[in-house]
Design an enzyme around this catalytic site. Structure first.
Site, PDB file in Angstrom:
ATOM      1  N   ASP A 105       0.761  -1.244   0.078  1.00 13.60           N
ATOM      2  CA  ASP A 105       0.125   0.145   0.122  1.00 13.60           C
ATOM      3  C   ASP A 105       0.736   1.280  -0.134  1.00 13.60           C
ATOM      4  O   ASP A 105       1.717   1.425   1.050  1.00 13.60           O
ATOM      5  CB  ASP A 105      -1.076   0.143   1.091  1.00 13.60           C
ATOM      6  CG  ASP A 105      -1.932  -1.051   1.098  1.00 13.60           C
ATOM      7  OD1 ASP A 105      -1.971  -1.844  -0.030  1.00 13.60           O
ATOM      8  OD2 ASP A 105      -2.713  -1.112   2.014  1.00 13.60           O
TER       9      ASP A 105
ATOM     10  N   ASP B 170     -15.003  -3.083  -1.902  1.00 17.38           N
ATOM     11  CA  ASP B 170     -14.641  -3.135  -0.289  1.00 17.38           C
ATOM     12  C   ASP B 170     -15.978  -2.714   0.455  1.00 17.38           C
ATOM     13  O   ASP B 170     -16.425  -1.763   0.259  1.00 17.38           O
ATOM     14  CB  ASP B 170     -13.561  -1.918  -0.160  1.00 17.38           C
ATOM     15  CG  ASP B 170     -12.512  -1.964  -1.228  1.00 17.38           C
ATOM     16  OD1 ASP B 170     -12.250  -3.038  -1.578  1.00 17.38           O
ATOM     17  OD2 ASP B 170     -12.178  -1.116  -1.850  1.00 17.38           O
TER      18      ASP B 170
END
Length: 248
Positions: free
Chosen positions: A8, A130
């Site tokens: 990330d 998500d």
């Protein structure tokens, strides 16, 4: 069952967030390219890159780092999410050597864009769902819609989507185990392969995922557990291969 290390990217560094909160980060490296090399050396077959700044901005922010990783490791299958909102962005990443692009926010706002992307780049489009309590979140998880993950996933059955990455936001970065029930429910409801994400933290999680492989779960993204050392990538992938009957 592929275990996919996550990198990330935030402000040019490799970080992990807790439940997607941009103000709750742990920095694990100032050199994401070197971090990618670490996972390559550990034997990974695939890498999951997320431009966290891009997810919030709605356009690529850490693209230069992603391009460098793709150039350095041309044989590694790389998937990228965060800020993928138009075909030009997808084209730029594909030309840089990125294999798969993950569409998240636009999949909720403009589902037809997913079909357009699949037609323009067949075999290279993934949808990222998500969810928080079953509802799909957008804009770097800052907004939660009224759309149910299962309902949205069904809309893409005929689009040509390569896979769906399903993230349980409540589990992400919390080291509390994967939400196998919700992931399995989604996988059973569609024919598109599902990649689990959020909470994978132990060999028990790997065993549970492998037990659900027959339901359509094809892989799992792993983050904090690898960085903090509670899960060894080579050992975990070896177990997954053994349980799923993959020959060395």
């Amino acid at each position: 069952m592929q275990l996919i290390p996550a990198i990330d990217l935030k402000d040019g560094r490799c970080v992990r967030l807790r439940q997607g909160r941009m103000d709750d980060e742990t920095v694990f490296s100032d050199d994401p390219v070197a971090m990618a090399g670490r996972w390559v050396a550990a034997g990974t077959r695939r890498l999951h890159l997320v431009d966290l700044n891009g997810a919030v901005a709605g356009k690529p922010v850490n693209a230069e780092i992603i391009h460098r990783i793709a150039t350095r490791y041309p044989d590694l299958r790389i998937q990228v999410g965060g800020g993928i909102r138009d075909l030009d962005t997808i084209r730029g990443y594909r030309e840089a050597g990125v294999d798969d692009l993950i569409i998240g926010t636009q999949a909720v706002r403009r589902p037809e864009f997913v079909t357009e992307a699949c037609q323009a780049f067949p075999g290279h489009i993934i949808v990222g769902l998500d969810a928080r309590d079953g509802r799909v979140a957008t804009d770097g998880w800052e907004q939660v819609s009224e759309v149910r993950a299962v309902d949205l996933a069904r809309r893409f059955e005929a689009a040509g989507v390569n896979a769906i990455v399903f993230t349980d936001i409540g589990r992400d970065g919390m080291m509390k185990g994967v939400n196998i029930e919700a992931t399995r429910e989604l996988a059973r409801a569609i024919t598109i392969p599902v990649i689990a994400s959020g909470g994978v933290s132990s060999l028990e999680d790997v065993r549970a995922l492998c037990a659900a492989a027959g339901d359509g779960i094809s892989g799992a993204i792993v983050g904090r557990a690898l960085y903090e050392g509670s899960l060894d990538l080579a050992e975990a992938q070896g177990l997954a291969d053994e349980l799923c009957g993959v020959k060395p």
